[in-house]
Design a protein around this motif. Sequence first.
Motif, short mmCIF file in Angstrom:
data_model
loop_
_atom_site.label_atom_id
_atom_site.label_comp_id
_atom_site.label_asym_id
_atom_site.label_seq_id
_atom_site.Cartn_x
_atom_site.Cartn_y
_atom_site.Cartn_z
N VAL A 16 -0.20 10.65 2.73
CA VAL A 16 0.68 10.52 1.56
C VAL A 16 1.36 9.16 1.64
O VAL A 16 2.39 8.99 2.26
CB VAL A 16 1.73 11.64 1.52
N LYS A 17 0.75 8.17 1.00
CA LYS A 17 1.24 6.80 1.10
C LYS A 17 2.09 6.38 -0.09
O LYS A 17 2.95 5.52 0.03
CB LYS A 17 0.07 5.82 1.26
N ARG A 18 1.81 6.97 -1.25
CA ARG A 18 2.54 6.58 -2.46
C ARG A 18 3.27 7.81 -3.00
O ARG A 18 2.66 8.77 -3.45
CB ARG A 18 1.59 6.00 -3.48
N ILE B 36 16.01 13.86 0.71
CA ILE B 36 15.13 12.68 0.72
C ILE B 36 14.77 12.22 2.13
O ILE B 36 13.58 12.01 2.41
CB ILE B 36 15.78 11.53 -0.09
N PRO B 37 15.72 12.05 3.05
CA PRO B 37 15.35 11.59 4.40
C PRO B 37 14.35 12.53 5.09
O PRO B 37 13.40 12.06 5.72
CB PRO B 37 16.69 11.57 5.14
N GLN C 286 0.83 -1.20 0.00
CA GLN C 286 0.00 0.00 0.00
C GLN C 286 0.86 1.25 0.00
O GLN C 286 0.63 2.17 -0.74
CB GLN C 286 -0.92 -0.01 1.22
N SER C 287 1.86 1.30 0.90
CA SER C 287 2.74 2.46 0.99
C SER C 287 4.00 2.18 0.17
O SER C 287 4.65 1.16 0.35
CB SER C 287 3.12 2.73 2.44
N CYS D 175 6.53 12.93 5.22
CA CYS D 175 5.41 12.10 4.75
C CYS D 175 4.91 11.18 5.86
O CYS D 175 3.70 10.92 5.98
CB CYS D 175 5.83 11.27 3.54
N ASN D 176 5.82 10.69 6.69
CA ASN D 176 5.45 9.80 7.79
C ASN D 176 4.71 10.53 8.90
O ASN D 176 4.06 9.89 9.74
CB ASN D 176 6.70 9.12 8.37
N HIS D 177 4.78 11.85 8.90
CA HIS D 177 4.15 12.63 9.97
C HIS D 177 2.85 13.30 9.54
O HIS D 177 2.33 14.15 10.26
CB HIS D 177 5.13 13.70 10.48
#
Length: 313
Positions: free
Chosen positions: A70-72, A56-57, A19-20, A63-65
Motif C-alpha cells: 500500500v504505497k499510495r 492516522i498514525p 512513488q509512496s 501501511c508501513n508494515h
Amino acid sequence: MDEKDKTAVENGADNVKEQSRLVIVTGLSGSGKTLVCRFLEDLGYFCVDNLPPVFIPKFVELCNHVGGHVKRVVLVVDTRSRDFFDTLAQVLEDMDKADQPYEVLFMDASDEAIIRRYKETRRRHPMAPSSRISEGISKERARLEIIRSKATYIIDTSNLAKVDLKDKILKLFSTHEGDRMNINILSFGFKFGMPLDADMVLDVRFLPNPFYIDALKHKSGAVPEVAEYIESKTVTQEFEKRLDALIDFLVPQYVKEGKSQLVIAIGCTGGMHRSVYIAKYIFDFLSKRGYAVNLEHRDLMKNDVWETGLAKE
C-alpha cells in the motif's frame, strides 16, 4: 506556503512524483471531497473516508508494515468526525516532528456554491442539522481555518466543472502512465447478446462473411487468410478509411471528457470472423497512436473454431 505558492502548485507547477504518497483530503462539506476521492481511487490510491484523526498514525504504521503493498494512500478527514476532528492539527504537527511525509489537499468553495449544492441534494449540513445551511458553513470555515493554513494544495471548486477538477487531480497526483485512459476493444457475436458495459458499439455484419467460404469457415478473423479475405473487399477498405477518421476524432474527445475507461465493442453474427478482424484492426490502430489498449474476443471460443490465430497476435 502562501496563497500564491499554493495556486502555482495547484496548477501543476510543482507536481510531486514520489512513488509512496500519503494524501490527507479535507475541507468544506459540499466542496467536492467525495468526487476527489473517486478520482484518486481511479488512479490507484487506497482511500479511507471519514477517518478520525487520532487513528492516522496507527493507520500509517499499518501501511508501513504490509511490505510496501500500500504505497499510495488517501485519508478523507473532515468535520463529520465531530469532536475528533479538532485533534487533526496536533496529529499533523506530530507527523512533522516524526519526519512522516504527507500532503494536505484542502477542498474549498464559495458559500453560494455550497448552498446551491445542498439545496440540489436536499441534504442537511453536518454543522447545522437543525438550522440554516449558511450558519453551518460559517461554523465549519472557522473550525477549518487552522487546517487550511497548513494545506499543501487548495482547490476552489466554486466554478469548476467535473472534468476540470479531474484534470487538476491528475496533474497533482498522477505518478505513472497507467493513469491514462484505458481502452478495451471487445469483439462479440450478436447471437450471444450485446455486452452491457460497452460505451460504443459497431455493427460490422455488413462486411463480407468468411463463414460462407468452406476453406475459411472454421478459422477466426485473426487467421491471416481470413483477414486477407475481409481486407480485400472494397467495402472493407472504404469502411476502414471512415473508421480511422471516426476513431481519430472520438477517442481524444473521451480523453478530454475525463473518462478513465472506454469500451469499444465490435459485433458480427457469431463473433468469430468479421468482428474479430475489425477489433484487431482497431487495436493495432490505437496502439500505434500510443494509447493503453486491451483486446478481448468474448465469443470466439463459443464457435466451432479449428484455427484461432490468436497465438500469432
